[in-house]
Design a protein around this motif. Structure first.
Motif: not given
Length: 202
Positions: A136-141
């Motif tokens: 889910x890295x893409x969901x974090x800034x």
């Protein structure tokens, strides 16, 4: 030996409530679903058996039974603030737990086996949490990605120095408790896993 914790109060409180596990409670905890239920209640707060069943992909009958077992051993309790209807709400009694290293050398094979179940399930949950973060890295800034860490180190130590290292890391993490109030804009609950173990040299 491991110390485990999960809920937001443990992440923000200066002195989390940690239970010292005895042999009896260890045997009561040593079941994969019970460990997952307890972890979910610590991390996400009070819930019903059906709510936990949905979260964990289990039947409500199984979660209800194992919640009652956890209650019998003092790990969870009714949440009187929420349990006003037909549904029974549960909450964790403690923010975390600590285990005696002597359990691995206990003369009772049932105690040794229970400790093995707990250790392997904790390791499995750590791996699942890490894989969820990576997925889910893409969901974090970008700021959160830059401030995260995925490292490993190799250093030659004695058992005494290895324990000293682990204790110092525990002290360092605990020194950050209470510094960021709950609800602070831009903040998040940060999970820190510590694995310290020897490796063969040949």
């Amino acid at each position: 030996m491991p110390k485990t914790e999960g809920d937001d109060s443990a992440a923000t409180a200066p002195d989390p409530k940690v239970l010292s596990i005895d042999a009896r409670s260890l045997r009561g905890l040593a079941h994969p679903l019970r460990l997952r239920l307890l972890s979910a209640l610590r991390e996400f707060g009070p819930a019903t058996a059906s709510g936990l069943a949905d979260r964990l992909g289990e039947s409500s009958g199984a979660t209800s039974y194992h919640l009652r077992q956890l209650a019998a051993y003092g790990f969870v309790e009714d949440d009187p603030e929420r349990g006003k209807g037909r549904e029974r709400w549960w909450r964790s009694v403690h923010a975390g737990a600590a285990f005696d290293p002597e359990f691995l050398h206990d003369p009772d094979p049932e105690v040794r086996g229970a400790m093995g179940v707990v250790l392997h399930e904790v390791a499995t949950m750590h791996a699942q949490e890490l894989n969820t973060w990576l997925g889910t890295l893409h969901e974090w800034s970008r700021e959160w990605y830059a401030s995260s860490d995925l490292s490993d180190f190799k250093v030659r130590l004695t058992p005494e120095l290895s324990k000293e290292l682990a204790d110092k890391v525990h002290d360092l993490v605990n020194s950050y408790r209470g510094r960021v109030p709950e609800g602070t804009e831009g903040s998040a609950v940060v999970r820190t896993h510590l694995h310290v173990f020897p490796r063969p040299t040949d």
